[in-house]
Design a protein around this motif. Structure first.
Motif, PDB file in Angstrom:
ATOM      1  N   MET A 195       0.827  -1.204   0.000  1.00 24.15           N
ATOM      2  CA  MET A 195       0.000   0.000   0.000  1.00 24.15           C
ATOM      3  C   MET A 195       0.863   1.257   0.000  1.00 24.15           C
ATOM      4  SD  MET A 195      -2.547   1.319   3.005  1.00 24.15           S
ATOM      5  CE  MET A 195      -1.100   1.681   4.018  1.00 24.15           C
ATOM      6  N   VAL A 196       1.865   1.317   0.883  1.00 26.99           N
ATOM      7  CA  VAL A 196       2.718   2.496   0.971  1.00 26.99           C
ATOM      8  C   VAL A 196       3.505   2.695  -0.321  1.00 26.99           C
ATOM      9  CG1 VAL A 196       4.704   3.472   2.176  1.00 26.99           C
ATOM     10  CG2 VAL A 196       2.885   2.389   3.478  1.00 26.99           C
ATOM     11  N   SER A 197       4.035   1.615  -0.887  1.00 21.97           N
ATOM     12  CA  SER A 197       4.814   1.731  -2.120  1.00 21.97           C
ATOM     13  C   SER A 197       3.955   2.220  -3.274  1.00 21.97           C
ATOM     14  CB  SER A 197       5.442   0.375  -2.468  1.00 21.97           C
ATOM     15  OG  SER A 197       6.277  -0.086  -1.431  1.00 21.97           O
ATOM     16  N   LEU A 198       2.768   1.638  -3.426  1.00 21.65           N
ATOM     17  CA  LEU A 198       1.883   2.047  -4.521  1.00 21.65           C
ATOM     18  C   LEU A 198       1.328   3.448  -4.298  1.00 21.65           C
ATOM     19  CD1 LEU A 198      -0.014  -1.315  -5.094  1.00 21.65           C
ATOM     20  CD2 LEU A 198       1.793  -0.324  -6.506  1.00 21.65           C
ATOM     21  N   LEU A 199       1.119   3.834  -3.042  1.00 22.20           N
ATOM     22  CA  LEU A 199       0.659   5.194  -2.769  1.00 22.20           C
ATOM     23  C   LEU A 199       1.714   6.216  -3.205  1.00 22.20           C
ATOM     24  CD1 LEU A 199      -1.427   7.105  -1.551  1.00 22.20           C
ATOM     25  CD2 LEU A 199      -0.347   6.745   0.684  1.00 22.20           C
ATOM     26  N   GLY A 200       2.979   5.904  -2.950  1.00 16.71           N
ATOM     27  CA  GLY A 200       4.042   6.788  -3.447  1.00 16.71           C
ATOM     28  C   GLY A 200       4.049   6.866  -4.957  1.00 16.71           C
ATOM     29  N   GLY A 201       3.802   5.724  -5.619  1.00 19.11           N
ATOM     30  CA  GLY A 201       3.727   5.747  -7.083  1.00 19.11           C
ATOM     31  C   GLY A 201       2.556   6.551  -7.594  1.00 19.11           C
ATOM     32  N   LEU A 202       1.409   6.450  -6.932  1.00 17.24           N
ATOM     33  CA  LEU A 202       0.231   7.224  -7.343  1.00 17.24           C
ATOM     34  C   LEU A 202       0.476   8.724  -7.220  1.00 17.24           C
ATOM     35  CD1 LEU A 202      -2.654   5.143  -5.731  1.00 17.24           C
ATOM     36  CD2 LEU A 202      -2.206   5.414  -8.167  1.00 17.24           C
ATOM     37  N   GLN A 203       1.149   9.128  -6.163  1.00 20.43           N
ATOM     38  CA  GLN A 203       1.391  10.548  -5.944  1.00 20.43           C
ATOM     39  C   GLN A 203       2.421  11.123  -6.912  1.00 20.43           C
ATOM     40  OE1 GLN A 203       2.420  10.660  -1.788  1.00 20.43           O
ATOM     41  NE2 GLN A 203       0.285  10.647  -1.115  1.00 20.43           N
ATOM     42  N   SER A 204       3.168  10.249  -7.584  1.00 20.19           N
ATOM     43  CA  SER A 204       4.154  10.721  -8.564  1.00 20.19           C
ATOM     44  C   SER A 204       3.564  10.867  -9.966  1.00 20.19           C
ATOM     45  CB  SER A 204       5.345   9.765  -8.609  1.00 20.19           C
ATOM     46  OG  SER A 204       4.959   8.506  -9.129  1.00 20.19           O
ATOM     47  N   ILE A 205       2.329  10.418 -10.181  1.00 19.47           N
ATOM     48  CA  ILE A 205       1.688  10.544 -11.494  1.00 19.47           C
ATOM     49  C   ILE A 205       1.200  11.975 -11.680  1.00 19.47           C
ATOM     50  CG2 ILE A 205      -0.181   9.712 -12.973  1.00 19.47           C
ATOM     51  CD1 ILE A 205      -0.069   7.067 -11.512  1.00 19.47           C
ATOM     52  N   ASP A 206       1.504  12.546 -12.814  1.00 23.76           N
ATOM     53  CA  ASP A 206       1.129  13.929 -13.106  1.00 23.76           C
ATOM     54  C   ASP A 206      -0.393  14.052 -13.185  1.00 23.76           C
ATOM     55  OD1 ASP A 206       0.972  16.533 -13.863  1.00 23.76           O
ATOM     56  OD2 ASP A 206       2.223  16.342 -15.657  1.00 23.76           O
ATOM     57  N   THR A 207      -0.960  14.931 -12.390  1.00 20.26           N
ATOM     58  CA  THR A 207      -2.417  15.098 -12.374  1.00 20.26           C
ATOM     59  C   THR A 207      -2.969  15.641 -13.686  1.00 20.26           C
ATOM     60  OG1 THR A 207      -2.118  17.295 -11.386  1.00 20.26           O
ATOM     61  CG2 THR A 207      -2.486  15.440  -9.879  1.00 20.26           C
ATOM     62  N   SER A 208      -2.103  16.288 -14.473  1.00 23.80           N
ATOM     63  CA  SER A 208      -2.581  16.813 -15.759  1.00 23.80           C
ATOM     64  C   SER A 208      -3.003  15.692 -16.699  1.00 23.80           C
ATOM     65  CB  SER A 208      -1.491  17.676 -16.408  1.00 23.80           C
ATOM     66  OG  SER A 208      -0.341  16.900 -16.700  1.00 23.80           O
ATOM     67  N   LEU A 209      -2.428  14.489 -16.511  1.00 23.66           N
ATOM     68  CA  LEU A 209      -2.827  13.351 -17.339  1.00 23.66           C
ATOM     69  C   LEU A 209      -4.276  12.961 -17.056  1.00 23.66           C
ATOM     70  CD1 LEU A 209       0.401  11.162 -17.024  1.00 23.66           C
ATOM     71  CD2 LEU A 209      -0.264  12.636 -18.930  1.00 23.66           C
ATOM     72  N   TYR A 210      -4.659  12.994 -15.796  1.00 30.07           N
ATOM     73  CA  TYR A 210      -6.053  12.698 -15.458  1.00 30.07           C
ATOM     74  C   TYR A 210      -6.984  13.779 -15.994  1.00 30.07           C
ATOM     75  CZ  TYR A 210      -4.319   9.133 -12.221  1.00 30.07           C
ATOM     76  OH  TYR A 210      -3.715   8.034 -11.671  1.00 30.07           O
ATOM     77  N   GLU A 211      -6.565  15.028 -15.895  1.00 20.83           N
ATOM     78  CA  GLU A 211      -7.390  16.116 -16.399  1.00 20.83           C
ATOM     79  C   GLU A 211      -7.577  16.015 -17.907  1.00 20.83           C
ATOM     80  OE1 GLU A 211      -5.321  19.556 -15.128  1.00 20.83           O
ATOM     81  OE2 GLU A 211      -5.770  19.287 -12.988  1.00 20.83           O
ATOM     82  N   ALA A 212      -6.507  15.684 -18.618  1.00 22.95           N
ATOM     83  CA  ALA A 212      -6.619  15.541 -20.076  1.00 22.95           C
ATOM     84  C   ALA A 212      -7.524  14.371 -20.443  1.00 22.95           C
ATOM     85  CB  ALA A 212      -5.224  15.352 -20.675  1.00 22.95           C
ATOM     86  N   ALA A 213      -7.384  13.246 -19.711  1.00 26.74           N
ATOM     87  CA  ALA A 213      -8.232  12.089 -19.994  1.00 26.74           C
ATOM     88  C   ALA A 213      -9.695  12.395 -19.708  1.00 26.74           C
ATOM     89  CB  ALA A 213      -7.764  10.903 -19.153  1.00 26.74           C
TER      90      ALA A 213
END
Length: 334
Positions: free
Chosen positions: A211-229
């Protein structure tokens, strides 16, 4: 035309010389990087003493018939010399193809594979689900993170002993099930429920790290990618599939590999939960311990052979896993 000749070497100036030998390259490297060699020397010595020597010694024992009866030992003031003999690869042949190979190796090997696959899958799926929840803007998110990471922070033996008390015949879990008029399984006695309990306890212990490892990975994803999608009309599942999962690829590949290695060699959960009372729930590493220390005479040679086989299995798996990841990355790049 005038050609300049180097008097020291007798070669034309500018003409490439021969490649220096290994000793010359090593000497040049030492002269340039002597400080780095001095810094890593203590680490090399420690690893050699704690890892390399036991590994070499263990491999040598696999080529003998060493056990507690023919090994060197001291009884009182009397020292008894070792009398074990060199037998080559007979231990490996007996483990893999001997008359009792299924009961002593292959049944434990199959269960170890099933145990590893189920535990790592549960670790990843539950850990990813919790990481996605904690990545949202929730009230009291810090408190939830603290609570969910506690199973990982508590020492393993404390966690396993706690579960062992709860899974006992008169434990909390069976008491609750009896109160609800539900059947109370024999968690620590029946083979199926022993394996189920082992997977459950190991999942409890392993989910927080994932959980902690994947949470760190999620927080490193650029939020602009979600906004564009989202602007392109992608729904939640499409954003998860085409943005979140690719963004977690590097983290996922690492934590899954670590999870497989750790779970494959997970000694503490099985041993502390059952001891020697569950022969059919023993994975390879606990079975190797049983051969070397849990029976009489203690079979040091066969126990060491199991250790070498475990190492070989993990090396082969890691090699194929990394090759598969590299091939997928090349296909994605194309």
């Amino acid at each position: 035309m005038t050609v300049a000749i180097d008097r020291a070497t007798g070669k034309r100036r500018g003409e490439p010389g021969g490649r220096p030998g290994p000793l010359a390259r090593l000497k040049n490297s030492y002269q340039r990087n002597w400080y780095a060699y001095a810094m890593i020397a203590p680490v090399v010595v420690v690893l050699g003493v704690l890892v390399l020597y036991p590994l070499v010694r263990g491999f040598y024992l696999t080529l003998t018939n060493a056990n507690s009866l023919n090994s060197a030992r001291t009884i009182g003031v009397n020292h008894i010399e070792a009398t074990y003999e060199f037998i080559g690869f007979d231990n490996y042949a007996d483990i893999l193809w001997g008359p009792t190979s299924y009961d002593r190796f292959w049944s434990h090997f199959v269960w170890t594979i099933v145990w590893t696959a189920l535990c790592v899958t549960l670790h990843y799926v539950i850990g990813l689900g919790l990481a996605l929840l904690l990545n949202q803007k929730l009230r009291g998110r810090t408190f939830y993170r603290l609570i969910l990471i506690l199973p990982w922070a508590v020492p393993t033996f404390v966690t396993v002993f706690g579960w062992r008390f709860m899974l006992a015949d008169g434990g909390v879990i069976n008491s609750v099930l009896e109160t609800l008029h539900l059947p109370a399984p024999l968690w620590l006695e029946d083979t199926f429920w022993q394996r189920f309990a082992a997977i459950m306890v190991n999942t409890w212990c392993g989910v927080p790290f994932m959980m902690v490892s994947l949470l760190g990975g999620l927080q490193s994803i650029d939020t602009s990618l979600y906004e564009a999608a989202e602007m392109d009309g992608a729904n939640a599942w499409q954003r998860f599939r085409y943005v979140t999962l690719p963004g977690l690829r590097s983290v996922s590949s690492t934590v899954v590999l670590l999870g497989v290695i750790w779970t494959f060699n997970q000694f503490a959960v099985i041993f502390l939960l059952f001891g020697d009372t569950a022969p059919d729930a023993q994975i390879l590493v606990t079975w190797a311990y049983h051969l070397g220390f849990g029976q009489q005479p203690r079979d040091f040679a066969q126990s060491a052979a199991y250790g070498i086989l475990l190492l070989a299995i993990l090396i082969v798996f890691t090699s194929f896993y990394r090759r598969w990841l590299n091939r997928d990355e090349q296909q994605l790049a194309i």
